[in-house]
Write a protein that holds these residues in place. Structure first.
Motif, PDB file in Angstrom:
ATOM      1  N   GLU A   1       3.220 -49.078  -9.352  1.00  0.00           N
ATOM      2  CA  GLU A   1       2.114 -48.222  -9.793  1.00  0.00           C
ATOM      3  C   GLU A   1       0.772 -48.818  -9.385  1.00  0.00           C
ATOM      4  O   GLU A   1      -0.162 -48.092  -9.021  1.00  0.00           O
ATOM      5  CB  GLU A   1       2.182 -48.036 -11.313  1.00  0.00           C
TER       6      GLU A   1
ATOM      7  N   ARG B   1      -4.086 -50.552 -14.437  1.00  0.00           N
ATOM      8  CA  ARG B   1      -2.687 -50.749 -14.038  1.00  0.00           C
ATOM      9  C   ARG B   1      -2.375 -52.217 -13.771  1.00  0.00           C
ATOM     10  O   ARG B   1      -1.250 -52.669 -14.033  1.00  0.00           O
ATOM     11  CB  ARG B   1      -2.374 -49.886 -12.811  1.00  0.00           C
TER      12      ARG B   1
ATOM     13  N   SER C   1       0.374 -48.209  -5.646  1.00  0.00           N
ATOM     14  CA  SER C   1       0.120 -46.800  -5.350  1.00  0.00           C
ATOM     15  C   SER C   1      -1.369 -46.458  -5.465  1.00  0.00           C
ATOM     16  O   SER C   1      -1.958 -45.872  -4.554  1.00  0.00           O
ATOM     17  CB  SER C   1       0.932 -45.906  -6.295  1.00  0.00           C
ATOM     18  N   VAL C   2      -1.975 -46.837  -6.572  1.00  0.00           N
ATOM     19  CA  VAL C   2      -3.386 -46.500  -6.760  1.00  0.00           C
ATOM     20  C   VAL C   2      -4.278 -47.360  -5.865  1.00  0.00           C
ATOM     21  O   VAL C   2      -5.339 -46.911  -5.402  1.00  0.00           O
ATOM     22  CB  VAL C   2      -3.801 -46.630  -8.251  1.00  0.00           C
TER      23      VAL C   2
ATOM     24  N   ILE D   1      -8.714 -47.024 -12.752  1.00  0.00           N
ATOM     25  CA  ILE D   1      -7.267 -46.852 -12.902  1.00  0.00           C
ATOM     26  C   ILE D   1      -6.547 -48.087 -12.373  1.00  0.00           C
ATOM     27  O   ILE D   1      -5.583 -48.576 -12.990  1.00  0.00           O
ATOM     28  CB  ILE D   1      -6.781 -45.594 -12.151  1.00  0.00           C
ATOM     29  N   LEU D   2      -7.007 -48.604 -11.242  1.00  0.00           N
ATOM     30  CA  LEU D   2      -6.398 -49.800 -10.657  1.00  0.00           C
ATOM     31  C   LEU D   2      -6.490 -50.984 -11.612  1.00  0.00           C
ATOM     32  O   LEU D   2      -5.494 -51.688 -11.838  1.00  0.00           O
ATOM     33  CB  LEU D   2      -7.071 -50.138  -9.324  1.00  0.00           C
TER      34      LEU D   2
ATOM     35  N   TYR E   1      -5.156 -38.226  -9.815  1.00  0.00           N
ATOM     36  CA  TYR E   1      -6.417 -38.912  -9.535  1.00  0.00           C
ATOM     37  C   TYR E   1      -7.584 -37.938  -9.575  1.00  0.00           C
ATOM     38  O   TYR E   1      -8.661 -38.250 -10.110  1.00  0.00           O
ATOM     39  CB  TYR E   1      -6.359 -39.593  -8.160  1.00  0.00           C
TER      40      TYR E   1
ATOM     41  N   GLU F   1       0.460 -37.620  -7.555  1.00  0.00           N
ATOM     42  CA  GLU F   1      -0.487 -38.708  -7.727  1.00  0.00           C
ATOM     43  C   GLU F   1      -1.907 -38.233  -7.380  1.00  0.00           C
ATOM     44  O   GLU F   1      -2.854 -38.519  -8.105  1.00  0.00           O
ATOM     45  CB  GLU F   1      -0.105 -39.879  -6.818  1.00  0.00           C
TER      46      GLU F   1
ATOM     47  N   LYS G   1     -10.536 -44.167  -9.431  1.00  0.00           N
ATOM     48  CA  LYS G   1      -9.401 -44.972  -8.959  1.00  0.00           C
ATOM     49  C   LYS G   1      -9.617 -46.452  -9.230  1.00  0.00           C
ATOM     50  O   LYS G   1      -8.666 -47.176  -9.539  1.00  0.00           O
ATOM     51  CB  LYS G   1      -9.155 -44.738  -7.474  1.00  0.00           C
TER      52      LYS G   1
END
Length: 210
Positions: free
Chosen positions: A98, A38, A101-102, A34-35, A21, A17, A31
């Protein structure tokens, strides 16, 4: 040995991970972005699950109202709907994991970077923003996890129905399943309602991040 193997696996996943990133940040994809992506993907999976549970319920209703034809064909469809529902639920859980996680990676990075500020006022403002974002995120995740948990009784009941019908495919069995239908109908309505709340919380969180 088993615990050690699990720890190694988790360490490897975390490393993967982190590498991901880092690679994304090099191309300007951070991030925070990405968040948001997701969370949107988690929303889509919840919407798909809502539709799938509704479809499974409708198919079971068709079975309980059976009035001639090939029972085996109707059962096969009920079984297929259960498998699709299970797959949809698994996707929802994976997407939520997921997201989490981020989010944790983002919050850890944000917290660490607070120590790099020279300006006390900017540091205080960033710290407050982090706190507010964590609170909004916690509300969203709570709604997501609650919806996730409510999928379990629906899947269990769908599985019970298909298992019972598998070995008792006759009018009496259909009648027995029919008696359980109203409870399943309520459970499906509850999970769809909770998923709608989770999706609404996601919308608010996404809006706050943009």
């Amino acid at each position: 040995m088993r615990i050690f193997s699990i720890l190694l696996l988790l360490t490897g996943l975390v490393a993967c991970e982190s590498t991901y990133y880092s690679a994304m940040e090099k191309v300007g994809y951070h991030k925070r972005e990405i968040l948001v992506d997701r969370v949107e993907e988690a929303q889509e999976s919840q919407q798909d699950a809502q539709q799938q549970f509704t479809s499974a319920l409708e198919q079971l209703k068709t079975l309980t109202n059976f009035d001639g034809g090939d029972l085996e064909d109707v059962y096969d469809e009920v079984n297929a709907q259960y498998k699709d529902s299970k797959a949809a639920a698994e996707t929802v859980s994976e997407r939520i994991d997921e997201v989490d996680s981020v989010a944790e990676a983002l919050f850890d990075e944000w917290q660490d970077e607070l120590e790099q500020y020279q300006s006390a006022s900017l540091k205080a403002e960033s710290k407050q923003q982090l706190s507010d974002t964590r609170k909004r995120y916690a509300a969203m995740l709570k709604a997501m996890r609650k919806a996730e948990a409510q999928m379990d009784p629906v899947l269990s009941r769908l599985n019970d129905n298909q298992l019972y019908l598998k070995h008792n495919l006759n009018a009496r069995a259909i009648g027995a399943v029919g008696k359980e239908f109203s409870r399943l109908e309520q459970e499906v309505a509850d999970v769809i309602k909770q998923m709608s709340k989770a999706i609404a919380e996601s919308d608010k969180f996404i809006a706050s991040m943009k």
